[in-house]
Design a protein around this motif. Structure first.
Motif, mmCIF file in Angstrom:
data_model
loop_
_atom_site.group_PDB
_atom_site.id
_atom_site.type_symbol
_atom_site.label_atom_id
_atom_site.label_comp_id
_atom_site.label_asym_id
_atom_site.label_seq_id
_atom_site.Cartn_x
_atom_site.Cartn_y
_atom_site.Cartn_z
ATOM 1 N N PHE A 90 0.842 -1.194 0.000
ATOM 2 C CA PHE A 90 0.000 0.000 0.000
ATOM 3 C C PHE A 90 0.877 1.244 0.000
ATOM 4 O O PHE A 90 1.998 1.229 0.517
ATOM 5 C CB PHE A 90 -0.908 0.033 1.237
ATOM 6 N N ARG A 91 0.337 2.319 -0.558
ATOM 7 C CA ARG A 91 1.038 3.601 -0.575
ATOM 8 C C ARG A 91 0.153 4.673 0.062
ATOM 9 O O ARG A 91 -1.024 4.817 -0.308
ATOM 10 C CB ARG A 91 1.402 3.994 -2.018
ATOM 11 N N ASP A 149 -3.248 4.546 -2.122
ATOM 12 C CA ASP A 149 -4.328 3.870 -1.403
ATOM 13 C C ASP A 149 -4.987 4.760 -0.354
ATOM 14 O O ASP A 149 -6.183 4.637 -0.111
ATOM 15 C CB ASP A 149 -3.785 2.599 -0.748
ATOM 16 N N TRP A 150 -4.213 5.622 0.287
ATOM 17 C CA TRP A 150 -4.764 6.564 1.256
ATOM 18 C C TRP A 150 -4.045 7.905 1.121
ATOM 19 O O TRP A 150 -2.837 7.950 0.869
ATOM 20 C CB TRP A 150 -4.572 6.080 2.694
ATOM 21 N N ALA A 151 -4.792 8.978 1.284
ATOM 22 C CA ALA A 151 -4.226 10.319 1.389
ATOM 23 C C ALA A 151 -4.306 10.722 2.854
ATOM 24 O O ALA A 151 -5.397 10.821 3.421
ATOM 25 C CB ALA A 151 -4.990 11.304 0.520
ATOM 26 N N ALA A 152 -3.142 10.921 3.470
ATOM 27 C CA ALA A 152 -3.113 11.298 4.878
ATOM 28 C C ALA A 152 -3.598 12.736 5.025
ATOM 29 O O ALA A 152 -3.165 13.613 4.273
ATOM 30 C CB ALA A 152 -1.705 11.152 5.437
ATOM 31 N N PRO A 153 -4.508 13.013 5.963
ATOM 32 C CA PRO A 153 -4.991 14.382 6.153
ATOM 33 C C PRO A 153 -3.831 15.325 6.467
ATOM 34 O O PRO A 153 -2.907 14.967 7.197
ATOM 35 C CB PRO A 153 -5.942 14.254 7.350
ATOM 36 N N PRO A 154 -3.841 16.530 5.887
ATOM 37 C CA PRO A 154 -2.745 17.470 6.138
ATOM 38 C C PRO A 154 -2.697 17.888 7.598
ATOM 39 O O PRO A 154 -3.710 18.267 8.180
ATOM 40 C CB PRO A 154 -3.082 18.657 5.228
ATOM 41 N N HIS A 158 2.005 15.516 11.984
ATOM 42 C CA HIS A 158 1.969 14.094 11.667
ATOM 43 C C HIS A 158 2.485 13.826 10.259
ATOM 44 O O HIS A 158 2.105 14.499 9.297
ATOM 45 C CB HIS A 158 0.553 13.540 11.810
ATOM 46 N N SER A 159 3.332 12.822 10.143
ATOM 47 C CA SER A 159 3.849 12.395 8.844
ATOM 48 C C SER A 159 2.963 11.290 8.279
ATOM 49 O O SER A 159 2.018 10.818 8.931
ATOM 50 C CB SER A 159 5.275 11.863 9.019
ATOM 51 N N ALA A 160 3.295 10.845 7.075
ATOM 52 C CA ALA A 160 2.575 9.715 6.488
ATOM 53 C C ALA A 160 2.744 8.471 7.345
ATOM 54 O O ALA A 160 1.807 7.687 7.525
ATOM 55 C CB ALA A 160 3.067 9.460 5.061
ATOM 56 N N ALA A 161 3.939 8.286 7.900
ATOM 57 C CA ALA A 161 4.180 7.127 8.766
ATOM 58 C C ALA A 161 3.332 7.196 10.031
ATOM 59 O O ALA A 161 2.830 6.168 10.512
ATOM 60 C CB ALA A 161 5.661 7.039 9.125
ATOM 61 N N ASP A 162 3.147 8.394 10.574
ATOM 62 C CA ASP A 162 2.279 8.553 11.746
ATOM 63 C C ASP A 162 0.849 8.140 11.406
ATOM 64 O O ASP A 162 0.169 7.478 12.198
ATOM 65 C CB ASP A 162 2.288 10.008 12.223
#
Length: 217
Positions: A90-91, A149-154, A158-162
Motif C-alpha cells: 500500500f502507498r 491507497d490513502w491520502a493522509a490528512p494534512p 503528523h507524517s505519512a508514517a504517523d
C-alpha cells in the motif's frame, strides 16, 4: 543506501513482522539516485548490471514478504524512489507528496522491477503514460488511478508514517500476527487451501470462535 536496504531486507526475511512501514526522513521519501555517485561508480554496463541485479532482488524480496507493507510518502518519491514505492503493498501520501517516474528523462528505463510492479498496480496503459510523460502523481491523481491507497490528512505534526501507525495499523491490533502474515500467501492461486488448512482449528481460530459464541449467549 542500497547495501543498507539489502541488509535490512535480509533481516526482515528471516523474521518478518506482521506490518512494515517504509518511509524517508526530513520530508522526503526518496528523491532517486545521487547523480554524482552514479556518475563516478555506476555508469559502466557492469555497474548498471550489478545495481539492477541487486535492487531487483531486494525489491522483489521485500514485495514477497508475508508482512503487510506500507510506503509512507512525504515529499518526493522520484525515479528509484518511485520504484521503491511500488514494492510495498500500500502507498500512503501526505498532501505534499509526489511520485514521479523520471527514468526516461534520464535516458534509461526502470531497473529495479518498478515498471513491472507499476503495470500490475495501475494497468499497462496507465503505467506507460506515467513513464512516458513523467507525470507527477499527487494524492488525488493516485487515488484515481490506484497507485495511492490513502491520502493522509494534512497536519503540521503528523507524517505519512504517523498516519499509517495511528490510523491504519492501530485498527488492526485485534488481528493475530500469524493470521496477518498468512493473508498475502493465501492470495496465491496454489496456496489458498494449504494456508487455510494450516490455520483452521489453530489457537487464534478457536479463540475467535469462543468470543463469538460468548457474544451470542
Amino acid at each position: 543506501m542500497m547495501l543498507d536496504l539489502t541488509s535490512i531486507v535480509e533481516e526482515l526475511a528471516s523474521h518478518p513482522p506482521p506490518f512494515l512501514i517504509m518511509t524517508g526522513k526530513n520530508g522526503t521519501f526518496c528523491s532517486g539516485a545521487d547523480i554524482g555517485v552514479a556518475a563516478s561508480t555506476l555508469m559502466s554496463p557492469e555497474g548498471g548490471e550489478a545495481m539492477t541485479n541487486l535492487m531487483r532482488e531486494v525489491t522483489d524480496t521485500l514485495k514477497e514478504l508475508p508482512s503487510v507493507s506500507f510506503a509512507a510518502i512525504d515529499g518526493a518519491a522520484y525515479g528509484g524512489g518511485a520504484e521503491l514505492a511500488t514494492c510495498c503493498d500500500f502507498r500512503v501520501l501526505t498532501d505534499t507528496a509526489k511520485i514521479r517516474f523520471v527514468q526516461a528523462q534520464m535516458g534509461v528505463t526502470c531497473g529495479w522491477g518498478g515498471a513491472r510492479r507499476l503495470r500490475n498496480i495501475v494497468g499497462e496503459k496507465e503505467a506507460l503514460r506515467l513513464m512516458l510523460f513523467r507525470e507527477v502523481v499527487t494524492p488525488p491523481r493516485g487515488l484515481q488511478n490506484g497507485l495511492v491507497d490513502w491520502a493522509a490528512p494534512p497536519t503540521p505534526t503528523h507524517s505519512a508514517a504517523d498516519f499509517v501507525k495511528l490510523t491504519l495499523i492501530d485498527q488492526l491490533q485485534d488481528l493475530d500476527s500469524d493470521i496477518v502474515k498468512a493473508l498475502k500467501p493465501s492470495l496465491q492461486k496454489n496456496d489458498e487451501a494449504s494456508v487455510f488448512i494450516k490455520h483452521w482449528g489453530g489457537e487464534p481460530h478457536v479463540a475467535a470462535f469462543s468470543r463469538a459464541l460468548n457474544r451470542n449467549k
